[in-house]
Design a protein around this motif. Structure first.
Motif, PDB file in Angstrom:
ATOM      1  N   SER A 156       0.821  -1.216   0.000  1.00 40.67           N
ATOM      2  CA  SER A 156       0.000   0.000   0.000  1.00 40.67           C
ATOM      3  C   SER A 156       0.856   1.268   0.000  1.00 40.67           C
ATOM      4  O   SER A 156       1.705   1.451   0.880  1.00 40.67           O
ATOM      5  CB  SER A 156      -0.916   0.003   1.221  1.00 40.67           C
ATOM      6  N   GLY A 157       0.650   2.098  -1.036  1.00 44.65           N
ATOM      7  CA  GLY A 157       1.386   3.344  -1.183  1.00 44.65           C
ATOM      8  C   GLY A 157       2.742   3.195  -1.824  1.00 44.65           C
ATOM      9  O   GLY A 157       3.397   4.203  -2.137  1.00 44.65           O
ATOM     10  N   ASN A 158       3.180   1.962  -2.018  1.00 46.59           N
ATOM     11  CA  ASN A 158       4.520   1.727  -2.569  1.00 46.59           C
ATOM     12  C   ASN A 158       4.497   0.571  -3.568  1.00 46.59           C
ATOM     13  O   ASN A 158       5.428  -0.221  -3.631  1.00 46.59           O
ATOM     14  CB  ASN A 158       5.502   1.428  -1.436  1.00 46.59           C
ATOM     15  N   ASP A 159       3.412   0.488  -4.349  1.00 45.98           N
ATOM     16  CA  ASP A 159       3.268  -0.603  -5.309  1.00 45.98           C
ATOM     17  C   ASP A 159       4.211  -0.450  -6.487  1.00 45.98           C
ATOM     18  O   ASP A 159       4.795   0.614  -6.723  1.00 45.98           O
ATOM     19  CB  ASP A 159       1.828  -0.670  -5.812  1.00 45.98           C
ATOM     20  N   ARG A 160       4.306  -1.530  -7.254  1.00 52.22           N
ATOM     21  CA  ARG A 160       5.041  -1.530  -8.516  1.00 52.22           C
ATOM     22  C   ARG A 160       4.138  -2.076  -9.608  1.00 52.22           C
ATOM     23  O   ARG A 160       3.279  -2.927  -9.360  1.00 52.22           O
ATOM     24  CB  ARG A 160       6.327  -2.347  -8.406  1.00 52.22           C
ATOM     25  N   LEU A 161       4.381  -1.589 -10.822  1.00 52.09           N
ATOM     26  CA  LEU A 161       3.540  -1.956 -11.952  1.00 52.09           C
ATOM     27  C   LEU A 161       4.408  -2.182 -13.179  1.00 52.09           C
ATOM     28  O   LEU A 161       5.550  -1.691 -13.259  1.00 52.09           O
ATOM     29  CB  LEU A 161       2.513  -0.855 -12.253  1.00 52.09           C
ATOM     30  N   ILE A 162       3.855  -2.904 -14.146  1.00 51.25           N
ATOM     31  CA  ILE A 162       4.532  -3.128 -15.422  1.00 51.25           C
ATOM     32  C   ILE A 162       3.722  -2.474 -16.532  1.00 51.25           C
ATOM     33  O   ILE A 162       2.516  -2.700 -16.651  1.00 51.25           O
ATOM     34  CB  ILE A 162       4.707  -4.622 -15.718  1.00 51.25           C
ATOM     35  N   ILE A 163       4.381  -1.632 -17.310  1.00 46.83           N
ATOM     36  CA  ILE A 163       3.791  -1.060 -18.524  1.00 46.83           C
ATOM     37  C   ILE A 163       4.342  -1.848 -19.712  1.00 46.83           C
ATOM     38  O   ILE A 163       5.559  -1.985 -19.863  1.00 46.83           O
ATOM     39  CB  ILE A 163       4.137   0.432 -18.664  1.00 46.83           C
ATOM     40  N   SER A 164       3.445  -2.374 -20.541  1.00 45.95           N
ATOM     41  CA  SER A 164       3.872  -3.123 -21.723  1.00 45.95           C
ATOM     42  C   SER A 164       3.267  -2.509 -22.969  1.00 45.95           C
ATOM     43  O   SER A 164       2.235  -1.839 -22.922  1.00 45.95           O
ATOM     44  CB  SER A 164       3.469  -4.600 -21.597  1.00 45.95           C
ATOM     45  N   GLY A 165       3.923  -2.746 -24.099  1.00 45.68           N
ATOM     46  CA  GLY A 165       3.485  -2.186 -25.378  1.00 45.68           C
ATOM     47  C   GLY A 165       4.552  -2.419 -26.420  1.00 45.68           C
ATOM     48  O   GLY A 165       4.965  -3.558 -26.661  1.00 45.68           O
ATOM     49  N   TYR A 166       5.045  -1.323 -27.019  1.00 38.42           N
ATOM     50  CA  TYR A 166       6.157  -1.469 -27.963  1.00 38.42           C
ATOM     51  C   TYR A 166       7.004  -0.205 -27.976  1.00 38.42           C
ATOM     52  O   TYR A 166       6.592   0.868 -27.540  1.00 38.42           O
ATOM     53  CB  TYR A 166       5.680  -1.828 -29.370  1.00 38.42           C
ATOM     54  N   ILE A 167       8.221  -0.378 -28.492  1.00 34.18           N
ATOM     55  CA  ILE A 167       9.175   0.716 -28.556  1.00 34.18           C
ATOM     56  C   ILE A 167       9.939   0.614 -29.873  1.00 34.18           C
ATOM     57  O   ILE A 167      10.314  -0.483 -30.304  1.00 34.18           O
ATOM     58  CB  ILE A 167      10.142   0.666 -27.352  1.00 34.18           C
ATOM     59  N   ASP A 168      10.140   1.742 -30.544  1.00 33.29           N
ATOM     60  CA  ASP A 168      10.916   1.783 -31.781  1.00 33.29           C
ATOM     61  C   ASP A 168      12.386   2.019 -31.444  1.00 33.29           C
ATOM     62  O   ASP A 168      12.745   3.058 -30.869  1.00 33.29           O
ATOM     63  CB  ASP A 168      10.414   2.904 -32.696  1.00 33.29           C
ATOM     64  N   ILE A 169      13.232   1.053 -31.805  1.00 32.95           N
ATOM     65  CA  ILE A 169      14.661   1.121 -31.518  1.00 32.95           C
ATOM     66  C   ILE A 169      15.400   1.542 -32.786  1.00 32.95           C
ATOM     67  O   ILE A 169      15.300   0.867 -33.812  1.00 32.95           O
ATOM     68  CB  ILE A 169      15.189  -0.243 -31.032  1.00 32.95           C
ATOM     69  N   PRO A 170      16.143   2.656 -32.758  1.00 30.99           N
ATOM     70  CA  PRO A 170      16.870   3.095 -33.956  1.00 30.99           C
ATOM     71  C   PRO A 170      17.908   2.048 -34.391  1.00 30.99           C
ATOM     72  O   PRO A 170      18.552   1.409 -33.551  1.00 30.99           O
ATOM     73  CB  PRO A 170      17.564   4.387 -33.498  1.00 30.99           C
ATOM     74  N   VAL A 171      18.033   1.865 -35.705  1.00 32.50           N
ATOM     75  CA  VAL A 171      19.058   0.997 -36.270  1.00 32.50           C
ATOM     76  C   VAL A 171      20.299   1.845 -36.538  1.00 32.50           C
ATOM     77  O   VAL A 171      20.240   2.816 -37.302  1.00 32.50           O
ATOM     78  CB  VAL A 171      18.568   0.322 -37.567  1.00 32.50           C
ATOM     79  N   THR A 172      21.390   1.505 -35.903  1.00 34.02           N
ATOM     80  CA  THR A 172      22.608   2.308 -35.962  1.00 34.02           C
ATOM     81  C   THR A 172      23.067   2.544 -37.396  1.00 34.02           C
ATOM     82  O   THR A 172      23.129   1.610 -38.199  1.00 34.02           O
ATOM     83  CB  THR A 172      23.739   1.615 -35.174  1.00 34.02           C
ATOM     84  N   GLY A 173      23.343   3.807 -37.713  1.00 35.57           N
ATOM     85  CA  GLY A 173      23.881   4.161 -39.019  1.00 35.57           C
ATOM     86  C   GLY A 173      22.850   4.323 -40.111  1.00 35.57           C
ATOM     87  O   GLY A 173      23.201   4.569 -41.265  1.00 35.57           O
ATOM     88  N   THR A 174      21.550   4.188 -39.763  1.00 35.94           N
ATOM     89  CA  THR A 174      20.479   4.335 -40.747  1.00 35.94           C
ATOM     90  C   THR A 174      19.359   5.181 -40.143  1.00 35.94           C
ATOM     91  O   THR A 174      19.395   5.546 -38.964  1.00 35.94           O
ATOM     92  CB  THR A 174      19.892   2.964 -41.155  1.00 35.94           C
ATOM     93  N   THR A 175      18.364   5.469 -40.977  1.00 36.06           N
ATOM     94  CA  THR A 175      17.166   6.149 -40.478  1.00 36.06           C
ATOM     95  C   THR A 175      16.069   5.150 -40.115  1.00 36.06           C
ATOM     96  O   THR A 175      14.980   5.553 -39.716  1.00 36.06           O
ATOM     97  CB  THR A 175      16.629   7.133 -41.536  1.00 36.06           C
ATOM     98  N   ALA A 176      16.353   3.863 -40.256  1.00 31.99           N
ATOM     99  CA  ALA A 176      15.371   2.820 -39.979  1.00 31.99           C
ATOM    100  C   ALA A 176      15.252   2.575 -38.469  1.00 31.99           C
ATOM    101  O   ALA A 176      16.084   3.035 -37.674  1.00 31.99           O
ATOM    102  CB  ALA A 176      15.767   1.535 -40.686  1.00 31.99           C
ATOM    103  N   PHE A 177      14.206   1.849 -38.083  1.00 32.25           N
ATOM    104  CA  PHE A 177      14.037   1.474 -36.685  1.00 32.25           C
ATOM    105  C   PHE A 177      13.473   0.064 -36.608  1.00 32.25           C
ATOM    106  O   PHE A 177      12.913  -0.459 -37.574  1.00 32.25           O
ATOM    107  CB  PHE A 177      13.119   2.456 -35.954  1.00 32.25           C
ATOM    108  N   ASN A 178      13.630  -0.534 -35.450  1.00 34.94           N
ATOM    109  CA  ASN A 178      13.147  -1.883 -35.187  1.00 34.94           C
ATOM    110  C   ASN A 178      12.102  -1.793 -34.087  1.00 34.94           C
ATOM    111  O   ASN A 178      12.412  -1.399 -32.957  1.00 34.94           O
ATOM    112  CB  ASN A 178      14.311  -2.772 -34.756  1.00 34.94           C
TER     113      ASN A 178
END
Length: 286
Positions: A156-178
């Motif tokens: 109580s008052g000190n809980d923890r939670l998980i946020i899930s979804g997706y994230i775009d990770i930049p591909v090094t040296g390009t403008t693309a992402f994963n």
């Protein structure tokens, strides 16, 4: 509300936040999640806008479980000038409400753009808890998308939670992402404990998650579902539903991947689908 035995409606609540007039007939009210709270009522979360050309704000609404009557509603301009919406909510042990969703990265006069994720906490009355709003910034042309928030402690008052979804990770040296699965471990205040991303070269997205406690604290097992573009059964299929199992530690986050399964159908006539997505995962009680 529907009777679980007969599937007949017990009550139907059509939610209007004011009397309908010619001036507000195009109002947008959209809900993305609903939970039953510890006081046996219902809270819904989503977005509100005066019309399709107006700013979208985070919306939360509480209904009476017995009658469907409106107890309270609020909309919140957490993101100031850009569109924003709640995608998911969870009740913490102390009865507060934790919200997550997106804030668009916009440049005036536009209201839209790519997405940052956010976290906010509400009192049981719907009023914001001061100092808990967190916007998780990500580079301008990339998405950080929060689709689900899951409580996994009982402190109580000190809980923890998980946020899930997706994230775009930049591909090094390009403008693309994963685009990869996002697992963000956060405090009840919104502070980040750990962040992990999991995926292969093509997009992977998490839509739902449940947490299984283990005998040794603070270890857990996470069960996820969503969609992957990496293991399609045929060239005509664009994405497959998956089941993902992860080992998780409350202090360090994801520690291991223990299973990743897809369910392609290759036998006619059921192999003519173009894509499948895992929307929700539930504990069967076994």
């Amino acid at each position: 509300k529907i009777d679980g035995n007969t599937l007949n409606p017990i009550w139907v609540s059509r939610i209007h936040l004011s009397n309908i007039t010619p001036n507000n007939i195009k109002t947008i009210i959209e809900y993305n999640d609903i939970i039953e709270t510890s006081d046996k009522n219902l809270v819904l979360a989503g977005k509100y806008a005066k019309n399709a050309n107006s700013k979208e704000s985070v919306l939360a609404t509480k209904l009476d479980f017995i009658t469907g009557g409106l107890i309270w509603y609020y909309y919140y301009n957490f993101g100031q000038t850009c569109n924003e919406s709640a995608n998911s909510l969870a009740e913490t042990t102390d009865g507060k409400l934790s919200l997550t969703g997106y804030v668009r990265k916009c440049t005036a006069p536009s209201l839209t753009g790519s997405n940052d994720a956010f976290y906010a906490e509400l009192k049981p009355t719907g009023a914001p808890v001061i100092g808990t709003y967190q916007r998780y910034f990500w580079p301008a042309n990339l998405d950080l998308w929060a689709d689900k928030i899951t409580l996994y402690t009982a402190s109580s008052g000190n809980d923890r939670l998980i946020i899930s979804g997706y994230i775009d990770i930049p591909v090094t040296g390009t403008t693309a992402f994963n685009r990869q699965i996002l697992i963000m471990n956060v405090k009840q205040t919104g502070g980040i404990i750990s962040t992990h991303h999991i995926g292969d070269p093509k997009p992977d997205v998490a839509n739902d998650l449940i947490v299984q406690p283990q005998s040794v604290s603070p270890d857990y097992v996470l069960h996820l579902t969503g969609q992957t573009d990496n293991y399609n059964s045929t060239a005509a299929v664009t994405n497959e539903a998956y089941y993902l199992q992860l080992k998780f530690n409350a202090n360090t986050g994801v520690t291991a991947l223990t299973e990743f399964s897809t369910f392609p159908v290759t036998t006619p006539p059921f192999n003519t689908y173009r894509g499948r997505t895992g929307i929700e995962i539930k504990n069967a009680g076994l």
